[in-house]
Design a protein around this motif. Structure first.
Motif, PDB file in Angstrom:
ATOM      1  N   THR A 235       0.638  -0.849  -0.046  1.00 19.91           N
ATOM      2  CA  THR A 235       0.042   0.166   0.243  1.00 19.91           C
ATOM      3  C   THR A 235       1.094   1.350  -0.028  1.00 19.91           C
ATOM      4  OG1 THR A 235       0.278  -0.026   2.282  1.00 19.91           O
ATOM      5  CG2 THR A 235      -1.754  -1.139   1.462  1.00 19.91           C
ATOM      6  N   GLY A 236       1.730   1.294   0.661  1.00 21.18           N
ATOM      7  CA  GLY A 236       3.149   2.477   0.656  1.00 21.18           C
ATOM      8  C   GLY A 236       2.819   2.733   1.951  1.00 21.18           C
ATOM      9  N   TRP A 237       2.114   2.070   2.829  1.00 17.70           N
ATOM     10  CA  TRP A 237       1.902   2.687   5.186  1.00 17.70           C
ATOM     11  C   TRP A 237       2.092   1.215   5.021  1.00 17.70           C
ATOM     12  CZ3 TRP A 237      -3.353   4.954   6.376  1.00 17.70           C
ATOM     13  CH2 TRP A 237      -3.663   6.047   5.125  1.00 17.70           C
TER      14      TRP A 237
ATOM     15  N   GLY B 170       5.792   0.384  -2.868  1.00 17.29           N
ATOM     16  CA  GLY B 170       5.856   0.490  -1.679  1.00 17.29           C
ATOM     17  C   GLY B 170       7.647   0.924  -1.709  1.00 17.29           C
ATOM     18  N   GLY B 171       8.195   1.796  -1.008  1.00 21.05           N
ATOM     19  CA  GLY B 171       9.474   1.883  -1.092  1.00 21.05           C
ATOM     20  C   GLY B 171      10.107   2.224  -2.442  1.00 21.05           C
ATOM     21  N   ILE B 172       9.648   2.202  -3.755  1.00 19.89           N
ATOM     22  CA  ILE B 172      10.491   2.761  -5.300  1.00 19.89           C
ATOM     23  C   ILE B 172      11.334   3.884  -4.402  1.00 19.89           C
ATOM     24  CG2 ILE B 172      10.767   2.294  -7.273  1.00 19.89           C
ATOM     25  CD1 ILE B 172       8.313   0.398  -7.075  1.00 19.89           C
ATOM     26  N   ARG B 173      12.282   3.625  -4.841  1.00 19.34           N
ATOM     27  CA  ARG B 173      12.851   5.358  -4.866  1.00 19.34           C
ATOM     28  C   ARG B 173      13.690   5.767  -5.531  1.00 19.34           C
ATOM     29  NH1 ARG B 173       9.084   5.534  -1.366  1.00 19.34           N
ATOM     30  NH2 ARG B 173       9.941   4.579   1.082  1.00 19.34           N
ATOM     31  N   ASN B 174      14.109   5.145  -6.213  1.00 18.37           N
ATOM     32  CA  ASN B 174      15.127   5.783  -8.000  1.00 18.37           C
ATOM     33  C   ASN B 174      14.826   4.876  -9.124  1.00 18.37           C
ATOM     34  OD1 ASN B 174      17.035   2.766  -6.862  1.00 18.37           O
ATOM     35  ND2 ASN B 174      17.517   4.243  -4.971  1.00 18.37           N
TER      36      ASN B 174
END
Length: 223
Positions: free
Chosen positions: A159-161, A188-192
């Motif tokens: 969810t990203g939560w 969820g958590g993909i940052r780059n």
């Protein structure tokens, strides 16, 4: 080599945190139109507004979640929510499966609920959020198996939560298990851009990423 336009067509750009208000939603729309992201995802109360604002952009889909973020709502509530989203103009739905029921090994309950939402959604793309942070590897595999049997379009990592979501290890686990039986959405958590590319190479077919990271990733591909 993928370009920016192609990358944007793989990303569901989102603003789905509890504190996101009209300012963030309007920013989301500006950048969705500018970069032509494939889908815009917001919390359900914004779906009608998003649908109206994107009425002249048929190539950008309106997305929203069902049972978000816990997955623990009663099935009847999820069905009502799905029906309301359709009335509000949703074109894709991301449903949170009942995590507690899955962990309690009530697998038939989980599958029956997904099937019922699938029926309400009709032909609309339905993605089921597993919230992998809370699941063992065996539970992830069982959830994927249930989703395949229930006829949904994607399994989605998170969810990203939760504290974590899409990791390389989890994506590898899912893809090795499901093969081509169902599509995978990493969220969820993909940052780059490096993580994006690695997951893309592993077979991910859709990404759920917040607005600013989405822009950074797309810009990283150039024109």
């Amino acid at each position: 080599m993928m370009n920016a336009k192609e990358a944007a067509r793989l990303i569901d750009i989102s603003a789905v945190q509890a504190y996101h208000g009209k300012k963030e939603i309007d920013e989301l729309l500006v950048y969705a139109k500018k970069y032509n992201f494939i889908s815009v995802h917001t919390l359900p109360s914004w779906t009608k507004y998003i649908s109206e604002e994107l009425s002249d952009y048929p190539e950008i889909f309106v997305g929203a979640p069902v049972g978000f973020p816990s997955g623990g709502a009663h099935t009847t509530i999820k069905l009502h929510e799905a029906s309301q989203l359709i009335s509000d103009g949703v074109q894709e739905m991301d449903m949170v499966l009942n995590i507690g029921k899955l962990k309690s090994k009530e697998f038939q309950y989980v599958e029956d609920e997904i099937r019922q939402v699938r029926e309400v959604a009709c032909d609309l793309p339905l993605k089921v959020i597993l919230e992998t942070h809370y699941l063992t590897d065996d539970e992830i595999k069982r959830a994927c198996e249930i989703c395949i049997h229930a006829g949904v379009d994607f399994v989605k990592t998170g969810t990203g939560w939760a504290p974590s979501g899409a990791t390389i290890r989890v994506i590898k686990l899912i893809k090795e298990f499901v093969g081509s039986s169902i599509k995978v959405k990493a969220s969820g958590g993909i940052r780059n851009i490096e993580t994006f590319n690695e997951m893309l190479n592993l077979g991910v077919e859709r990404f759920g990423i917040n607005i600013w990271t989405s822009i950074d990733i797309v810009q990283g591909f150039g024109n």
